[in-house]
Write a protein that holds these residues in place. Structure first.
Motif, PDB file in Angstrom:
ATOM      1  N   SER A 127       0.828  -1.202   0.000  1.00 16.92           N
ATOM      2  CA  SER A 127       0.000   0.000   0.000  1.00 16.92           C
ATOM      3  C   SER A 127       0.864   1.254   0.000  1.00 16.92           C
ATOM      4  O   SER A 127       0.563   2.236  -0.690  1.00 16.92           O
ATOM      5  CB  SER A 127      -0.959   0.002   1.194  1.00 16.92           C
ATOM      6  N   LEU A 128       1.962   1.228   0.743  1.00 18.11           N
ATOM      7  CA  LEU A 128       2.879   2.356   0.787  1.00 18.11           C
ATOM      8  C   LEU A 128       3.614   2.505  -0.545  1.00 18.11           C
ATOM      9  O   LEU A 128       3.777   3.617  -1.069  1.00 18.11           O
ATOM     10  CB  LEU A 128       3.869   2.161   1.928  1.00 18.11           C
ATOM     11  N   GLN A 129       4.049   1.388  -1.125  1.00 23.02           N
ATOM     12  CA  GLN A 129       4.757   1.429  -2.400  1.00 23.02           C
ATOM     13  C   GLN A 129       3.852   1.924  -3.524  1.00 23.02           C
ATOM     14  O   GLN A 129       4.283   2.707  -4.379  1.00 23.02           O
ATOM     15  CB  GLN A 129       5.312   0.037  -2.714  1.00 23.02           C
ATOM     16  N   PHE A 131       1.218   3.874  -3.124  1.00 25.11           N
ATOM     17  CA  PHE A 131       1.008   5.299  -2.863  1.00 25.11           C
ATOM     18  C   PHE A 131       2.175   6.121  -3.405  1.00 25.11           C
ATOM     19  O   PHE A 131       1.970   7.142  -4.082  1.00 25.11           O
ATOM     20  CB  PHE A 131       0.862   5.528  -1.358  1.00 25.11           C
ATOM     21  N   LEU A 132       3.404   5.701  -3.124  1.00 25.62           N
ATOM     22  CA  LEU A 132       4.577   6.453  -3.569  1.00 25.62           C
ATOM     23  C   LEU A 132       4.698   6.453  -5.085  1.00 25.62           C
ATOM     24  O   LEU A 132       5.219   7.404  -5.677  1.00 25.62           O
ATOM     25  CB  LEU A 132       5.836   5.877  -2.930  1.00 25.62           C
ATOM     26  N   TRP A 133       4.207   5.393  -5.732  1.00 26.91           N
ATOM     27  CA  TRP A 133       4.210   5.372  -7.196  1.00 26.91           C
ATOM     28  C   TRP A 133       3.134   6.306  -7.746  1.00 26.91           C
ATOM     29  O   TRP A 133       3.394   7.151  -8.603  1.00 26.91           O
ATOM     30  CB  TRP A 133       4.004   3.964  -7.740  1.00 26.91           C
ATOM     31  N   GLN A 134       1.912   6.168  -7.263  1.00 30.57           N
ATOM     32  CA  GLN A 134       0.801   6.923  -7.827  1.00 30.57           C
ATOM     33  C   GLN A 134       0.886   8.414  -7.537  1.00 30.57           C
ATOM     34  O   GLN A 134       0.434   9.231  -8.342  1.00 30.57           O
ATOM     35  CB  GLN A 134      -0.521   6.375  -7.283  1.00 30.57           C
ATOM     36  N   THR A 135       1.465   8.807  -6.423  1.00 35.33           N
ATOM     37  CA  THR A 135       1.511  10.227  -6.063  1.00 35.33           C
ATOM     38  C   THR A 135       2.853  10.878  -6.350  1.00 35.33           C
ATOM     39  O   THR A 135       2.906  12.093  -6.576  1.00 35.33           O
ATOM     40  CB  THR A 135       1.182  10.437  -4.575  1.00 35.33           C
ATOM     41  N   CYS A 136       3.939  10.095  -6.343  1.00 43.60           N
ATOM     42  CA  CYS A 136       5.278  10.676  -6.484  1.00 43.60           C
ATOM     43  C   CYS A 136       6.099  10.053  -7.604  1.00 43.60           C
ATOM     44  O   CYS A 136       7.183  10.545  -7.920  1.00 43.60           O
ATOM     45  CB  CYS A 136       6.064  10.529  -5.177  1.00 43.60           C
ATOM     46  N   ARG A 137       5.618   8.954  -8.161  1.00 37.94           N
ATOM     47  CA  ARG A 137       6.344   8.204  -9.202  1.00 37.94           C
ATOM     48  C   ARG A 137       7.707   7.712  -8.712  1.00 37.94           C
ATOM     49  O   ARG A 137       8.701   7.756  -9.425  1.00 37.94           O
ATOM     50  CB  ARG A 137       6.500   9.015 -10.484  1.00 37.94           C
ATOM     51  N   TRP A 138       7.748   7.228  -7.479  1.00 38.45           N
ATOM     52  CA  TRP A 138       8.970   6.657  -6.933  1.00 38.45           C
ATOM     53  C   TRP A 138       9.141   5.208  -7.359  1.00 38.45           C
ATOM     54  O   TRP A 138       8.185   4.420  -7.327  1.00 38.45           O
ATOM     55  CB  TRP A 138       8.919   6.683  -5.410  1.00 38.45           C
ATOM     56  N   VAL A 139      10.355   4.844  -7.718  1.00 34.81           N
ATOM     57  CA  VAL A 139      10.733   3.439  -7.850  1.00 34.81           C
ATOM     58  C   VAL A 139      10.960   2.878  -6.445  1.00 34.81           C
ATOM     59  O   VAL A 139      11.638   3.505  -5.623  1.00 34.81           O
ATOM     60  CB  VAL A 139      12.029   3.298  -8.682  1.00 34.81           C
ATOM     61  N   PHE A 141      11.220  -1.179  -4.136  1.00 37.80           N
ATOM     62  CA  PHE A 141      11.743  -2.531  -4.312  1.00 37.80           C
ATOM     63  C   PHE A 141      10.877  -3.546  -3.570  1.00 37.80           C
ATOM     64  O   PHE A 141      10.709  -3.460  -2.354  1.00 37.80           O
ATOM     65  CB  PHE A 141      13.189  -2.605  -3.824  1.00 37.80           C
ATOM     66  N   TYR A 142      10.324  -4.484  -4.345  1.00 37.65           N
ATOM     67  CA  TYR A 142       9.514  -5.553  -3.763  1.00 37.65           C
ATOM     68  C   TYR A 142      10.457  -6.693  -3.421  1.00 37.65           C
ATOM     69  O   TYR A 142      10.831  -7.489  -4.286  1.00 37.65           O
ATOM     70  CB  TYR A 142       8.439  -5.996  -4.764  1.00 37.65           C
ATOM     71  N   GLY A 143      10.863  -6.718  -2.155  1.00 40.61           N
ATOM     72  CA  GLY A 143      11.890  -7.678  -1.776  1.00 40.61           C
ATOM     73  C   GLY A 143      11.898  -7.950  -0.289  1.00 40.61           C
ATOM     74  O   GLY A 143      10.967  -7.577   0.441  1.00 40.61           O
ATOM     75  N   PRO A 144      12.935  -8.597   0.201  1.00 42.43           N
ATOM     76  CA  PRO A 144      12.970  -9.106   1.573  1.00 42.43           C
ATOM     77  C   PRO A 144      12.887  -8.021   2.628  1.00 42.43           C
ATOM     78  O   PRO A 144      13.324  -6.881   2.428  1.00 42.43           O
ATOM     79  CB  PRO A 144      14.319  -9.835   1.641  1.00 42.43           C
TER      80      PRO A 144
END
Length: 324
Positions: A127-129, A131-139, A141-144
């Motif tokens: 949900s945080l990732q 949000f950061l993509w949709q509002t800020c276009r941040w890359v 990392f989906y990982g450990p």
């Protein structure tokens, strides 16, 4: 999709993607807990592994658990912002998933997050990732995470894949490839921007101002502990909500603990093949992403990739996830 989300999607089409700096030996990594708490034993093991990798890692604050939350909502929100603005912190690694990251999200957050930093995590952190993509276009990392991957170690069951982690957070050139170690449900090849996360968390963004817009994407979906009919219900919601329209390809996890309730009944694989196969896009099932008992891959979200759905499947990362 809401009108505001549609307009934002068009506005973002010409926006530069925000990429964090590459993480080198000695980088300072803060462990943050936006969702649920973890045991001290797992925390210690995970931090020790981050240090073995060459990072200066430490828990950002002592846990003060409130029920199934690692701390109160105000405290978790404030700690997240503090770490984002701390110039001595190079990256944030999630403690674990569970539940609670959505409490950090509000209309004002996107305007105060500052410059991109590496955010690493899975599960509830989706949900945080998103949000950061949709509002800020941040890359991101989906990982450990510290207590879900790093604690078990590199290249072992319930641990993480060290090669994909290092490539994602330190490779400043594109053109590298991740073997998905799954199987092609629908063969083919496609390019798109890699987006997604934990299936139920992605679904939970629908109707919010930051709902995921996956049009033109290679969509990553995974989860755990769901019965096949529950996966069916979520995928049908995606379909009926128009969230599969315009998707260029799909990467699916291996869905542990999702066995049929009745022996011989439809499996999650069967459900995915039936609902997603007719879309006419390449689909790979069974990748060790997110919730998996195999060494977890680290997948950079927000980048342009090429999905090849043949054999075990591959993702070619067409651009760097980080800057020098």
């Amino acid at each position: 999709m809401t009108p505001n989300a549609s307009a934002r999607s068009e506005a973002w089409s010409a926006t530069v993607v925000g990429k964090p700096k590459a993480l080198r030996r000695g980088a300072r990594v803060a462990v943050f807990a936006p969702a649920s708490p973890a045991s001290e034993q797992k925390i210690a093991a995970g931090i020790a592994e981050l240090r073995r990798l060459g990072f200066a890692a430490e828990m950002s604050a002592a846990q003060q658990a409130e029920g199934y939350f690692a701390a109160g909502a105000k405290e978790r929100h404030a700690e997240f912002l503090r770490l984002l603005h701390d110039t001595n912190v190079d990256a944030l690694v999630g403690l674990r998933g569970g539940y609670g990251s959505n409490y950090l999200l509000d209309a004002s957050l996107g305007s105060v997050v500052g410059k991109p930093k590496a955010i690493i995590g899975i599960s509830d952190l989706s949900s945080l990732q998103i949000f950061l993509w949709q509002t800020c276009r941040w890359v991101t990392f989906y990982g450990p995470m510290v207590a879900a991957g790093f604690d078990a170690g590199a290249d072992v069951p319930d641990g993480y894949d060290e090669k994909s982690l290092r490539s994602a957070i330190s490779e400043v050139n594109g053109g590298w490839t991740i073997s998905l170690r799954g199987e092609a449900l629908a063969r083919g090849e496609a390019e798109g921007r890699l987006l997604g996360g934990a299936m139920t968390i992605v679904e939970a963004t629908f109707g919010t101002p930051w709902e995921l817009d996956p049009r033109g994407s290679i969509l990553l979906l995974e989860d755990r502990g769901m019965k096949p009919y529950q996966v069916d219900r979520v995928l049908m919601h995606f379909k009926q909500a128009g969230k599969l329209d315009g998707v260029k390809g799909i990467v699916l996890g291996d869905f542990p603990e999702c066995e049929p309730p009745v022996a011989g009944g439809p499996t999650v694989r069967d459900v995915c093949a039936r609902i997603l196969g007719p879309l006419g896009v390449p689909v790979v099932f069974g990748a060790p992403v997110g919730h998996t008992r195999r060494p977890m891959l680290t997948i950079p979200l927000g980048l342009s990739v090429r999905l090849r759905a043949q054999g075990e499947g591959t993702l070619e990362i067409l651009e760097a996830a980080v800057t020098r």
